[in-house]
Write a protein that holds these residues in place. Structure first.
Motif, mmCIF file in Angstrom:
data_model
loop_
_atom_site.group_PDB
_atom_site.id
_atom_site.type_symbol
_atom_site.label_atom_id
_atom_site.label_comp_id
_atom_site.label_asym_id
_atom_site.label_seq_id
_atom_site.Cartn_x
_atom_site.Cartn_y
_atom_site.Cartn_z
ATOM 1 N N GLU A 169 0.837 -1.207 0.000
ATOM 2 C CA GLU A 169 0.000 0.000 0.000
ATOM 3 C C GLU A 169 0.869 1.253 0.000
ATOM 4 N N LYS A 196 2.026 2.026 -3.484
ATOM 5 C CA LYS A 196 0.962 2.661 -4.271
ATOM 6 C C LYS A 196 0.851 4.135 -3.925
ATOM 7 N N PHE A 197 1.042 4.501 -2.680
ATOM 8 C CA PHE A 197 0.970 5.899 -2.260
ATOM 9 C C PHE A 197 2.017 6.729 -2.991
ATOM 10 N N GLN A 239 1.089 7.401 -6.610
ATOM 11 C CA GLN A 239 0.033 8.423 -6.763
ATOM 12 C C GLN A 239 0.630 9.818 -6.626
ATOM 13 N N THR A 240 1.562 10.033 -5.715
ATOM 14 C CA THR A 240 2.111 11.370 -5.531
ATOM 15 C C THR A 240 3.002 11.749 -6.699
#
Length: 174
Positions: A161, A164-165, A168-169
């Motif tokens: 997870e 994935k963060f 996204q940024t």
């Protein structure tokens, strides 16, 4: 592998190659974990001077040792290169080099070879993961042996997870 000093002095400043196959079964009595010893192939050369005899040798063969997990026989290959020096007369000074003193007028290389073979015995040896051999089971109910290469490729699910963060940024900055 015994020579008298007079036999060796005939080869002073000449080429003296070694190519012999010897049995070193006596090491089984010294180390009971060694189940069998193959004939050892000794190759190399001998340098002879007035004060010392130097053997540049390579020892090849294999030992049969028990697997640390299952006690199945494992062929453990031996391939060692070494230089052993025998002093014909005692030195008046100390040397950094490890040397052997000649006792009497005979140089016997077999005790040195046995010592080298005993030093090559590992603390643990494991049988191959070949399913055709009687080896340790590699998996069972709710378990399996994990190899280091497999473990490095897997991503910890708790960190998935987080990965994935960061993805996204990175896309928001564009």
């Amino acid at each position: 592998m015994k020579w008298t000093i007079s036999q060796l002095q005939k080869y002073r400043n000449k080429d003296f190659p070694l190519d012999e196959t010897v049995r070193a079964d006596e090491i089984k009595e010294t180390d009971p974990s060694i189940r069998d010893v193959s004939p050892m192939h000794i190759t190399g050369r001998v340098d002879i001077s007035a004060t010392k005899v130097t053997f540049h040798i390579r020892i090849e063969g294999y030992l049969i040792l028990p697997c640390s997990r299952t006690l199945v026989d494992v062929n453990y290959p031996i391939d060692v290169e070494t230089t052993e020096t025998f002093l014909l007369s005692p030195l008046d000074y100390e040397t950094e080099e490890e040397v052997h003193q000649v006792k009497g007028d005979v140089i016997d290389l077999m005790p040195v070879i046995r010592e080298i073979l005993l030093l090559e015995v590992p603390l643990q040896v494991f049988c191959d993961d070949d399913p055709n051999q009687e080896g340790a089971p590699q998996s069972g109910k709710d378990w399996e042996v994990i190899h280091e290469e497999d473990n490095q490729k897997k991503v910890d699910p708790r960190l998935a997870e987080l990965a994935k963060f960061f993805e996204q940024t990175d896309t928001k900055d564009d």
